[in-house]
Design a protein around this motif. Structure first.
Motif, PDB file in Angstrom:
ATOM      1  N   HIS A 142       0.812  -1.220   0.000  1.00 41.14           N
ATOM      2  CA  HIS A 142       0.000   0.000   0.000  1.00 41.14           C
ATOM      3  C   HIS A 142       0.851   1.279   0.000  1.00 41.14           C
ATOM      4  N   PRO A 144       1.863   4.601  -1.497  1.00 41.66           N
ATOM      5  CA  PRO A 144       1.084   5.461  -2.402  1.00 41.66           C
ATOM      6  C   PRO A 144       1.625   5.349  -3.826  1.00 41.66           C
ATOM      7  N   TYR A 145       0.721   5.276  -4.800  1.00 40.00           N
ATOM      8  CA  TYR A 145       1.122   5.029  -6.179  1.00 40.00           C
ATOM      9  C   TYR A 145       2.096   6.078  -6.696  1.00 40.00           C
ATOM     10  N   ARG A 221      -5.633   6.575  -9.627  1.00 42.05           N
ATOM     11  CA  ARG A 221      -5.225   5.236  -9.213  1.00 42.05           C
ATOM     12  C   ARG A 221      -5.101   5.109  -7.693  1.00 42.05           C
ATOM     13  N   THR A 222      -5.612   4.004  -7.160  1.00 39.94           N
ATOM     14  CA  THR A 222      -5.398   3.682  -5.750  1.00 39.94           C
ATOM     15  C   THR A 222      -4.840   2.275  -5.681  1.00 39.94           C
ATOM     16  N   TYR A 223      -4.592   1.774  -4.495  1.00 43.52           N
ATOM     17  CA  TYR A 223      -4.033   0.424  -4.423  1.00 43.52           C
ATOM     18  C   TYR A 223      -5.038  -0.623  -4.852  1.00 43.52           C
ATOM     19  N   LYS A 224      -6.291  -0.223  -4.986  1.00 43.95           N
ATOM     20  CA  LYS A 224      -7.311  -1.193  -5.395  1.00 43.95           C
ATOM     21  C   LYS A 224      -7.355  -1.370  -6.913  1.00 43.95           C
ATOM     22  N   SER A 225      -6.814  -0.364  -7.687  1.00 41.22           N
ATOM     23  CA  SER A 225      -7.121  -0.363  -9.114  1.00 41.22           C
ATOM     24  C   SER A 225      -6.346  -1.350  -9.983  1.00 41.22           C
TER      25      SER A 225
ATOM     26  N   ASN B 110      -5.461   2.558 -14.396  1.00 36.45           N
ATOM     27  CA  ASN B 110      -5.754   3.845 -13.760  1.00 36.45           C
ATOM     28  C   ASN B 110      -7.253   4.140 -13.761  1.00 36.45           C
ATOM     29  N   SER B 112      -9.522   2.057 -13.720  1.00 38.10           N
ATOM     30  CA  SER B 112     -10.201   0.922 -13.092  1.00 38.10           C
ATOM     31  C   SER B 112     -11.098   0.146 -14.044  1.00 38.10           C
TER      32      SER B 112
END
Lengths: 257, 282, 271
Positions: A142, A144-145, A221-225, B110, B112
């Protein structure tokens, strides 16, 4: 050095390991090199890395990096060797300069340690895609991207800037600047003005690069994407234990000597 | 649809507006070529449409730019980016990864795009760009034309409605340039993508673009069909735009009173005109 | 003047040029064209001595390029790159041209005189800052610093890429003037319209080999040129061939226009 640290495609054992484990294993090997002052141990670490390199099909490249690191190590050796004067004198030179056995051991160890600590990291870069490194850092840790991306982009730009620098040197040679001088100070004074064109093109490149990333949804973008998941397998445990055992041996030998 | 009204923009730190008093409407499914001399504001215009301006480049913004009904000032740039995609002039800076496949995946992740859809999107984008064989290649090992196509593939995987390209053929030879334009034409005709391309090679635009917008020193000099715009060849040359040589021929013959029809935009038309001048019986 | 005999060259990835033989006359204007990756840039770098052949030899005015020092090479052979930003490293036009002169050992009053003369010839302001100028102006600054050394040979590697029509013509006019006063010019270019306008000899390069070589008219109107997809013949030459008859050997717009006018006058006269 051009192209040496680039990712080489493959499906070997090392290629298929988890990127995080590969990073961790490489660092553990590095640390091992500094735990122990035995020359033979450091040579073993280099040997293991070379074998791992050959098993992943990039042995030739690892060997090339090793030889250029040795050259660098040799220069360091020359710089250091005359300043250590304690111990058993091997060679005595005028002006009270002497080469001692301790000095020689220290310098050779330093040169090999540099190689031993750098090679595992270089190998890791050759068998792991940048996007996988940043992807795994984001997904699993996790991170940060932004930061993960910054690291991989910096690595990616190295060959681009190296190309640019070669082009600049060529353009300056064409107008009569003599770069093939033997005098290192003169060479540096010739190189300094070249930083101006390199800086100008870098600033523009980096600005373009960030705009382009932003336009492709970078900020969303987040850690989920990420699409890719980076699961841990048995082989990752195997890789990690090889690295850990190697390093532990180093620590043990270090304490015993 | 893109609608630009009384738009002016001055970059921060500059006294001269990069663009001023621009009024322009671009319909869905159009293929527009933007031409103009250096410093005419072509890149600024492209950046305004994809919302780089005003969000990532500071400056004074007057008037309005709306893309599909969204005002670029009020809308988060990411929302505009879902509709418009932009391929930069310097292709090396465009790339964010080291392998073609990852480059395409970058945007998809990006935004999603669901995991089950990505594989299909990647293969489709590579197919459309005509480079399925380059999927696993390292970007550093590609030629200029291949890199350009990879960058376009990475963009079209996002399924944009509007595609903006800044001098995509700048460093390419004629053959590779034609390949890029053929690909753009296919995207435009088969997928209905609106294509906006900044290009110096006027002959390519004559063959592929539907409309031309001519910029000169930040102002929109002309906007219309290729033939209409090329009619005033002498004026275009003054602004730094080159005209096809066949247009020069038809316009010179017109100047001498030997020809009165529309301007020639390709070799076939010019051949007809020359034949007409040489053989016509009075 | 320039002589390449049995020249071969390769990078680590493999050979680029094999067994190349070529002579270029003093005062000639030669255009080299061909697709991306055909080896054009490699060839001109070999001529300039920036690259040394792996076998064979390149002679400039009788001297092997392997024996030329950077300083003497710059005096003999100027090289203008596609990207002027790789060359410009000073903050004023005056210093930029002066830096070139200092590289070849000219300084003081003589340098000052040459700088002013060169800047005047290219209509450059010696005080302006190169990085605040447009690409076309920067290209002119780079050209000025090459010309200050007064080279006998001038090599241009795609000098007009990224320039607009005005800037392009300005640069080419200067080059054409130099050629008229005796400088040997070698230009790599994709833009066949420019080639048709200015070059006297054209060499088409493909896969490291010369496939067409001759004076401008014979190459540009050659049937074989139309089969090489990486080269786009000038529109006027294509038009001339399409029209056939008396137009078939023409390759410039001026020729086509004047022939066309001539023919229409003949027709009116007959009528």
């Amino acid at each position: 050095m051009k192209g040496l640290l680039e990712y080489c495609r493959g499906n070997s054992f090392l290629h298929s390991c988890n990127p995080l484990i590969k990073i961790a294993a490489a660092f553990i090997m590095c640390v091992g090199c500094f735990m122990c002052s035995s020359l033979i141990y450091v040579l073993c670490v280099i040997g293991i890395t070379l074998i791992a390199g050959y098993s992943a099909g990039v042995g030739g490249k690892v060997l090339k990096i090793f030889t250029s690191l040795l050259k660098l190590g040799f220069i360091l050796l020359l710089l250091q060797i005359f300043f250590i004067s304690e111990g058993h004198v091997l060679i005595s030179l005028p002006f009270g300069i002497r080469v001692t056995a301790e000095g020689l051991h220290f310098c050779v160890l330093l040169a090999l340690r540099i190689a031993g600590a750098t090679l595992p990291l270089a190998l890791m870069l050759m068998v792991t895609k940048m996007s996988d490194i940043s992807g795994a850092l984001v997904k699993k840790l996790h991170v940060p991207y932004k930061y993960a991306f910054a690291i991989t982009t910096a690595l990616r730009f190295i060959p681009v800037f190296a190309d640019e620098m070669n082009g600049i040197i060529e353009a300056q040679t064409a107008r009569g600047v003599e770069f093939d001088t033997k005098n290192p100070i003169k060479k540096i004074s010739l190189m300094l003005p070249l930083c101006v064109p390199l800086l100008v093109s870098s600033v523009k490149r980096i600005e373009d690069s960030s705009t382009s990333a932003l336009l492709r949804g970078f900020s969303l973008r987040t850690y989920k994407s990420g699409v890719k998941t980076y699961p841990f397998h048995l082989r990752d445990a195997a890789l990690l234990s090889v690295a850990a055992v190697t390093s532990a041996c180093g620590l043990l030998i270090g304490i015993l000597i | 649809m893109i609608s630009i009204k009384d738009f002016s923009f001055t970059y921060k730190g500059s006294d001269v507006p990069a663009l001023s008093g621009i009024n322009l409407e671009i319909e869905d499914g159009d293929f527009i070529g933007i031409i103009g001399g250096s410093g005419a504001g072509k890149t600024t215009l492209a950046h305004s449409i994809c919302a780089v301006i005003p969000h990532y480049r500071p400056g004074d913004f007057y008037g309005s730019v709306t893309v599909n009904g969204m005002d670029t000032i009020d809308t988060p740039p990411e929302d505009i980016a879902k509709i418009t995609a932009c391929v930069m002039q310097d292709i090396d800076s465009q790339m964010t990864t080291s392998v073609v496949e990852d480059e395409i995946l970058f945007g998809l992740e990006n935004f999603s795009v669901p995991a089950e859809e990505t594989e299909q999107r990647i293969t489709e984008a590579l197919e459309e760009a005509g480079i399925p064989e380059l999927r696993y290649r390292n970007l550093n090992t590609l030629s200029g034309g291949q890199k350009q196509k990879a960058a376009i593939a990475a963009i079209i995987a996002l399924k944009p409605k509007i595609l903006i390209l800044d001098e995509p053929t700048g460093e390419l030879d004629p053959q590779s340039s034609v390949r890029i334009f053929k690909m753009l034409k296919r995207l435009n005709e088969e997928h209905g993508v609106t294509v906006i391309v900044i290009e110096q090679k006027i002959m390519l635009l004559c063959e592929y673009a539907k409309k031309l917008a001519v910029l000169n020193r930040g102002r929109l000099l002309e906007y219309g069909s290729v033939r209409e715009v090329l009619k005033d060849a002498a004026r275009l040359k003054e602004t730094g735009v080159s005209c096809p040589r066949v247009t020069d021929i038809s316009e010179e013959l017109r100047r001498r009173g030997l020809y009165t029809g529309p301007a020639a935009v390709n070799v076939d038309e010019a051949a007809e005109i020359v034949k007409g001048v040489c053989e016509a019986d009075d | 003047m320039i002589e390449l005999s049995n020249v071969a060259f390769g990078y680590a990835e493999g050979p680029v040029i094999n067994n190349l033989n070529l002579q270029l006359e003093k005062g000639s204007f030669t255009a080299i064209t061909g697709g991306n990756g055909a080896g054009k840039t490699t060839m001109v770098k070999l001529i300039s001595g920036l690259l040394k052949p792996t076998s064979g030899c390149v002679r400039l005015c009788g001297t092997d390029t392997r024996e030329l020092k950077a300083k003497n090479r710059a005096k003999l052979c100027g090289f203008l790159f596609q990207n002027p930003d790789r060359q410009i490293c000073k903050t004023s036009v005056y210093d930029e041209i002066g830096f070139s002169l200092s590289c070849i050992g000219i300084a003081g009053g003589e340098a000052d005189k040459i700088i002013r003369e060169t800047a005047e010839m290219l209509e450059l302001d010696t005080k302006s800052e190169p990085f605040s100028l447009s690409k076309g102006e920067r290209q002119k600054v780079a050209l000025a610093s090459v010309l200050a050394a007064n080279p006998e040979i001038l090599i241009l590697d795609e000098p007009t890429t990224g320039l607009d029509y005005r800037e392009c013509m300005r640069i080419m006019k200067i080059v054409a003037d130099l050629n008229n006063s005796g400088t040997t010019v070698i230009m790599v270019s994709h833009d066949m319209e420019i080639v048709a306008d200015f070059a006297k000899r054209v060499i088409v390069f493909e896969g490291g080999k010369i496939i067409l070589d001759g004076d401008c008219r014979s190459v540009l109107t050659d049937e074989r040129l139309r089969c090489i997809s990486s080269v786009l013949p000038p529109q006027a030459a294509v038009l001339g061939q399409k029209l056939g008859g008396r137009f078939s050997g023409l390759f410039t717009t001026e020729e086509i226009i004047s022939d066309c006018i001539l023919q229409s006058q003949c027709r009116m006269h007959n009528a």
